[in-house]
Design an enzyme around this catalytic site. Structure first.
Site, PDB file in Angstrom:
ATOM      1  N   ASP A  96      -8.316  34.955 -17.955  1.00  0.00           N
ATOM      2  CA  ASP A  96      -7.237  34.018 -17.669  1.00  0.00           C
ATOM      3  C   ASP A  96      -6.686  33.488 -18.988  1.00  0.00           C
ATOM      4  O   ASP A  96      -7.447  32.946 -19.797  1.00  0.00           O
ATOM      5  CB  ASP A  96      -7.819  32.860 -16.840  1.00  0.00           C
ATOM      6  CG  ASP A  96      -6.853  32.351 -15.804  1.00  0.00           C
ATOM      7  OD1 ASP A  96      -5.679  32.167 -16.155  1.00  0.00           O
ATOM      8  OD2 ASP A  96      -7.281  32.132 -14.656  1.00  0.00           O
ATOM      9  N   ASP A 191      -1.516  32.489 -16.781  1.00  0.00           N
ATOM     10  CA  ASP A 191      -1.316  31.271 -16.009  1.00  0.00           C
ATOM     11  C   ASP A 191       0.143  30.806 -16.083  1.00  0.00           C
ATOM     12  O   ASP A 191       0.741  30.804 -17.167  1.00  0.00           O
ATOM     13  CB  ASP A 191      -2.234  30.199 -16.629  1.00  0.00           C
ATOM     14  CG  ASP A 191      -2.342  28.956 -15.787  1.00  0.00           C
ATOM     15  OD1 ASP A 191      -2.792  29.060 -14.633  1.00  0.00           O
ATOM     16  OD2 ASP A 191      -1.991  27.859 -16.290  1.00  0.00           O
ATOM     17  N   GLU A 243       1.051  34.783 -13.134  1.00  0.00           N
ATOM     18  CA  GLU A 243       1.133  33.811 -12.049  1.00  0.00           C
ATOM     19  C   GLU A 243       2.521  33.190 -12.119  1.00  0.00           C
ATOM     20  O   GLU A 243       2.879  32.563 -13.115  1.00  0.00           O
ATOM     21  CB  GLU A 243       0.070  32.723 -12.202  1.00  0.00           C
ATOM     22  CG  GLU A 243       0.095  31.765 -11.020  1.00  0.00           C
ATOM     23  CD  GLU A 243      -0.485  30.395 -11.301  1.00  0.00           C
ATOM     24  OE1 GLU A 243      -0.923  29.736 -10.352  1.00  0.00           O
ATOM     25  OE2 GLU A 243      -0.497  29.984 -12.471  1.00  0.00           O
ATOM     26  N   HIS A 317      -8.333  30.095  -6.358  1.00  0.00           N
ATOM     27  CA  HIS A 317      -8.965  28.804  -6.655  1.00  0.00           C
ATOM     28  C   HIS A 317      -8.037  27.612  -6.467  1.00  0.00           C
ATOM     29  O   HIS A 317      -8.457  26.488  -6.689  1.00  0.00           O
ATOM     30  CB  HIS A 317      -9.473  28.840  -8.095  1.00  0.00           C
ATOM     31  CG  HIS A 317      -8.320  28.972  -9.060  1.00  0.00           C
ATOM     32  ND1 HIS A 317      -7.548  30.110  -9.158  1.00  0.00           N
ATOM     33  CD2 HIS A 317      -7.767  28.086  -9.931  1.00  0.00           C
ATOM     34  CE1 HIS A 317      -6.592  29.927 -10.043  1.00  0.00           C
ATOM     35  NE2 HIS A 317      -6.702  28.709 -10.531  1.00  0.00           N
ATOM     36  N   ASP A 318      -6.781  27.855  -6.127  1.00  0.00           N
ATOM     37  CA  ASP A 318      -5.833  26.755  -5.917  1.00  0.00           C
ATOM     38  C   ASP A 318      -5.476  26.582  -4.444  1.00  0.00           C
ATOM     39  O   ASP A 318      -4.659  25.727  -4.105  1.00  0.00           O
ATOM     40  CB  ASP A 318      -4.522  27.034  -6.674  1.00  0.00           C
ATOM     41  CG  ASP A 318      -4.702  26.990  -8.180  1.00  0.00           C
ATOM     42  OD1 ASP A 318      -5.550  26.222  -8.668  1.00  0.00           O
ATOM     43  OD2 ASP A 318      -3.975  27.737  -8.877  1.00  0.00           O
TER      44      ASP A 318
HETATM   45  C1  GLC Z   1      -2.286  27.421 -12.455  1.00  0.00           C
HETATM   46  C2  GLC Z   1      -3.761  27.445 -12.185  1.00  0.00           C
HETATM   47  C3  GLC Z   1      -4.197  26.077 -11.762  1.00  0.00           C
HETATM   48  C4  GLC Z   1      -3.903  25.127 -12.904  1.00  0.00           C
HETATM   49  C5  GLC Z   1      -2.447  25.212 -13.346  1.00  0.00           C
HETATM   50  C6  GLC Z   1      -2.240  24.560 -14.672  1.00  0.00           C
HETATM   51  O1  GLC Z   1      -1.541  27.148 -11.337  1.00  0.00           O
HETATM   52  O2  GLC Z   1      -4.053  28.420 -11.234  1.00  0.00           O
HETATM   53  O3  GLC Z   1      -5.534  26.020 -11.376  1.00  0.00           O
HETATM   54  O4  GLC Z   1      -4.191  23.818 -12.516  1.00  0.00           O
HETATM   55  O5  GLC Z   1      -2.007  26.531 -13.485  1.00  0.00           O
HETATM   56  O6  GLC Z   1      -2.823  25.316 -15.692  1.00  0.00           O
END
Ligand code: GLC
Length: 541
Positions: A96, A191, A243, A317-318
């Site tokens: 990540d 991310d 993402e 995880h979100d």
């Molecule tokens: C992404 C991650 C999340 C995090 C955010 C800020 O959405 O998946 O867990 O809080 O980015 O880095």
């Protein structure tokens, strides 16, 4: 850059996977220990959430040092041993990369705060804040020490956005990527990467909390191409996924079409907002099936026609567990879990399995706010109270929507703390672990169905490579699609409801071969009945 489309990725949240020291926090040695289990499942690559030094305000997405291992998770030697053991078993690692922002504990931010102008230009500093809202609540700007300026933080106040316009920032970040690439990892998950490109002049934006002002800005594509060329772009076997927050099909085609040399694939989240009332996360609503179906079709067809590539997933995880959102788990957990799995594993894109999904894990069903630790959930709870909700109303929403739902300890067996730790877990185990755990489920329906799906993708080029077309595109209960490769065709039917559904089968599939189903299904005639949460894939002729 042509990725291997037969591959399946498994996501591990290291903090909650397996603790080998009794500290209550999962660790890299725990990942190494469980590699044979993942080999049995059949996956090819593991995406690991951040394990770098971090104050853990946002569980590691607030990185304080990009090129080291947080001692809570182990050492660099543990990391190297994990990667080496993975290679022996044919499992690669995807790391990540949190490059949109860093922790305010990072030395770049600390130097900037201390007055070093070179590092001040690493951040986005302005004399006046805009009206943008932080994704974790409140205004997205905070005072930068006592300089009278403000710094941008699209997430928590301790996550300062990095200034990608500064070439030295890009150079530093590309070095980070190279550092891990040189350690033998074969993938990166970037991310919130579609937020890195900020305009030169930042302006108020009253629409949608300011998102249009910083999301998918055109310069983001230039930065990703530059990143690609500076690092992983040279390695054909490398897999990268971005993402993408609040993105569009058009942009995701640009991010992922191989000739663009940006990324291999993209996560989008539109299909996981179909249970948001008026688009708002902190609400409770039954999922809107027609919205889900049409989003899948729009993205499936759009990416197929545009030569883009989707990352396919329901859990991470979100997100609260998909089983709690889309399935009547009291009656049909096995059927629902296998149907959801087939609906993405047979589709066009690279499937991602989030740890525990392969055994049908569900939300923890906590009893009190005291059990939650996630910064976003705690902020949201407070905001809901401030807005006039009662503590009971706010708690019910947190229970359904908190990111902690998926971050609970992996359920290995029925022993204390689900076999995750011998100590006190950093986050309480879910209530279901005595019934739902690896020891019990490994020979069970869900795990073996995932094994079958992963095998099929490796064996049948039509699954890995075929085009995607919508089928039964206005049906109110069934999400269906076809895949095409040369003269082959495959029809995948997914009943999203706890009731029987009658369907007329299109001619090319009558008498076709059942490739996989979660119910016994004999021959395919002109008409058939899909049972509750049935998935059925038929090879046509
Ligand atoms: C992404 C991650 C999340 C995090 C955010 C800020 O959405 O998946 O867990 O809080 O980015 O880095």
């Amino acid at each position: 850059m042509a990725i291997d489309k037969r591959k399946v990725v498994y996501q591990i949240y290291p903090k909650s996977f397996k603790d080998t020291t009794g500290s209550g926090t999962g660790d890299l040695n725990g990942v190494t220990e469980k590699l044979p289990y993942l080999k049995e499942l059949g996956i090819d690559m593991i995406w690991l959430n951040p394990f770098y030094p971090s104050p853990q305000r946002d569980n590691g997405y607030d990185v304080a040092d990009y090129t080291a291992v947080n001692p809570d998770f182990g050492t660099m030697a543990d990391f190297e041993a994990m990667v080496a053991r993975g290679k022996e078993l044919g499992i690669d690692f995807m790391l990540d990369m949190v490059l949109n922002h860093c922790s305010t504990d990072h030395e770049w931010f600390q130097k900037a705060l201390a007055g070093d102008e070179y590092y001040q230009d690493f951040f986005i500093l302005r004399d006046e804040p805009t009206d943008w809202v932080s994704k974790f609540g409140g205004n997205a700007w905070a005072p930068f020490g006592d300089t009278g300026k403000y710094y941008l933080h699209l997430f928590d106040v301790t996550q300062a956005d990095l200034n990608w316009r500064n070439p030295r920032v890009r150079e530093e970040l590309f070095k980070v990527v190279k550092f891990w690439q040189d350690k033998g990892v074969k993938g990166f998950r970037f991310d919130v990467i579609n937020l890195i490109g900020k305009d030169e002049v930042l302006e108020d934006c009253p629409i949608n909390d300011g998102k249009p002002a910083y999301t998918d800005r055109p310069i983001t594509h230039d930065y990703l191409h530059e990143l690609n060329q500076a690092s992983f772009g040279q390695d054909d076997s490398f897999m990268t996924v971005g993402e993408m927050s609040a993105t569009t099909v058009e942009n995701c085609i640009l991010y992922t079409a191989p000739e663009r040399e940006e990324l291999s694939m993209a996560f989008n989240f539109h299909h996981l907002k179909v249970d948001y009332q008026d688009g708002q996360k902190w609400t409770i609503m039954d999922f809107d099936f027609e919205a889900l179906r049409s989003l899948f079709h729009t993205w499936g067809v759009g990416m197929s026609e545009g030569n883009g590539w989707n990352a396919l997933f329901y859990n991470n995880h979100d997100q609260p567990r998909a089983l709690n959102r889309f399935v009547d788990i009291k009656r049909f957990r096995n059927e629902g879990a296998t149907m959801l799995a087939a609906s993405i594993h047979l589709s066009r894109g690279t499937p991602y399995i989030y740890m525990g999904e392969e055994i049908g894990m569900i939300d923890p069903d906590y009893d009190s706010m005291a059990d939650y630790v996630d910064v976003e959930s705690l902020n949201a709870y407070q905001i809901m109270l401030d807005e006039g909700k009662t503590p009971e109303e706010a708690f019910k929403i947190i229970q359904a929507k908190s990111r902690d739902n998926s971050r609970i300890p992996m359920q290995w067996d029925a022993s204390d703390n689900a076999g995750f730790t011998t100590g006190t877990p950093w986050l309480k185990a879910g209530k279901s672990y005595k019934e739902i755990n690896v020891a019990k489920e490994k020979e069970g329906v869900i795990f073996t169905f995932y094994q079958d799906l992963i095998k099929l993708r490796k064996e049948l080029p039509i699954i890995a490579e075929g085009d995607y077309q919508a089928a039964f595109s206005t049906h109110d209960k069934v999400y269906a699609f076809e895949r095409f490769l040369n003269d082959d065709k495959l029809l995948v039917l997914n009943n999203f409801f706890a009731e029987d559904v009658e369907l007329d089968i299109p001619e090319p599939y009558q008498g076709g071969q059942v490739l996989i189903s979660n119910y016994d299904t004999a021959s395919i005639g002109e008409r058939l009945t899909l049972q509750p949460y049935q998935t059925l894939a038929i090879l046509g002729q």
